[in-house]
Scaffold this active site. Structure first.
Site, short mmCIF file in Angstrom:
data_model
loop_
_atom_site.label_atom_id
_atom_site.label_comp_id
_atom_site.label_asym_id
_atom_site.label_seq_id
_atom_site.Cartn_x
_atom_site.Cartn_y
_atom_site.Cartn_z
N ASP A 1 -17.71 77.54 3.84
CA ASP A 1 -16.50 77.03 3.19
C ASP A 1 -15.65 78.18 2.65
O ASP A 1 -16.13 79.06 1.93
CB ASP A 1 -16.85 76.10 2.04
CG ASP A 1 -17.47 74.80 2.53
OD1 ASP A 1 -16.72 73.93 2.97
OD2 ASP A 1 -18.71 74.68 2.49
N ASP B 1 -16.15 84.28 0.51
CA ASP B 1 -14.91 84.03 -0.22
C ASP B 1 -15.12 83.74 -1.69
O ASP B 1 -14.14 83.66 -2.45
CB ASP B 1 -14.18 82.82 0.39
CG ASP B 1 -14.82 81.50 -0.03
OD1 ASP B 1 -14.12 80.63 -0.59
OD2 ASP B 1 -16.03 81.33 0.19
N ASP C 1 -20.31 83.25 5.28
CA ASP C 1 -20.27 82.02 4.51
C ASP C 1 -19.57 80.95 5.35
O ASP C 1 -18.96 81.27 6.39
CB ASP C 1 -19.51 82.29 3.21
CG ASP C 1 -19.25 81.06 2.39
OD1 ASP C 1 -20.18 80.24 2.25
OD2 ASP C 1 -18.13 80.90 1.89
#
Length: 260
Positions: free
Chosen positions: A7, A198, A5
């Site tokens: 961000d 996240d 990922d």
């Protein structure tokens, strides 16, 4: 194959999404890993070109320097590879959301901001619109108040709502990080996979790792805002700094690939 990922994984979460930048240590590690593994892919809700732009590192290697990097942006609807972006046209529902979301947010009593002042921030992703509450005086309360009205607007426009870390994203249905990652694993005939994320949107990618049947590792870039991902991960690290340290350790440990 390594998938990540953007961000909260490669770049720290910041109040204004436009200020997000890749951690230099992570970019440097990926440049090394690009020559050591079969493929490196970034799977993100951001536009693919934006991930590359925010992956620049002044005075050092950035994401565009990662050998063979592929960015699957907009949950796989866009693809950046070799400096080129390919994608289908945006669905018409996104245009309506872009036009109506500001008035909807204002009608609920919330202040819209461009990021300079407290309030709700709208992020136009081209093929999706994200509504961020991180800068609101009560981020969690604002998110709860916006959830149902935005879900109604999404349903009326044929879009889906993707929840995230103090954000609700209205985007085309039928594509998520799991579909994007699974298709990429098949395309590259991957023999193993590591995926790091996240947020709740990364759960689908974790499931894709499991369903692939490949030797796989799921990594959570941990935060206090999202805890479910940590419970489902094989490895938990301390945010983007922990991801960068893990990638660096992998680059140190992996032997050079044999020439084909």
């Amino acid at each position: 194959m390594i998938g990540l990922d953007f961000d909260g994984t490669l770049a720290p979460i910041v109040p204004d999404p436009a200020d997000a930048r890749v951690a230099p240590e992570a970019a440097a590690a990926l440049v090394r890993l690009g020559g050591l593994v079969g493929a490196v892919a970034i799977v993100t809700g951001r536009p693919a070109a934006t991930a590359i732009e925010y992956g620049r590192v002044p005075g050092g290697p950035g994401l565009a320097d990662v050998p063979g990097l592929v960015v699957l942006g907009q949950y796989g609807l866009e693809r950046w590879e070799g400096g080129q972006v390919t994608s289908p046209p945006p669905p018409p529902g996104v245009e309506r959301v872009r036009a109506e979301a500001p008035a909807l947010v204002a009608s609920l009593g919330f202040t819209l901001t461009d990021g300079a002042e407290p309030g709700v921030t709208l992020e136009d992703k081209g093929r999706a619109v994200a509504v961020h509450t991180r800068r609101a005086p009560d981020p969690e309360g604002t998110l709860r108040a916006l959830r149902e009205p935005l879900a109604k607007l999404a349903a009326e426009t044929g879009l889906a709502v993707e929840p995230g870390r103090l954000v609700l994203e209205l985007r085309p249905p039928g594509m998520d990080k799991g579909h994007a990652l699974g298709a990429f694993l098949a395309e590259r005939a991957a023999r193993s996979v590591l995926f790091a994320g996240d947020d709740l949107g990364d759960l689908a990618a974790f499931e894709a790792v499991r369903l692939s049947g490949l030797p796989g590792v799921t990594v959570c870039s941990a935060s206090t805002e999202v805890t479910e991902l940590a419970r489902r991960a094989d490895v938990v690290v301390d945010g983007p700094a922990g991801v960068a340290a893990l990638l660096t350790a992998l680059a140190d440990a992996l032997p050079p690939r044999a020439a084909s």
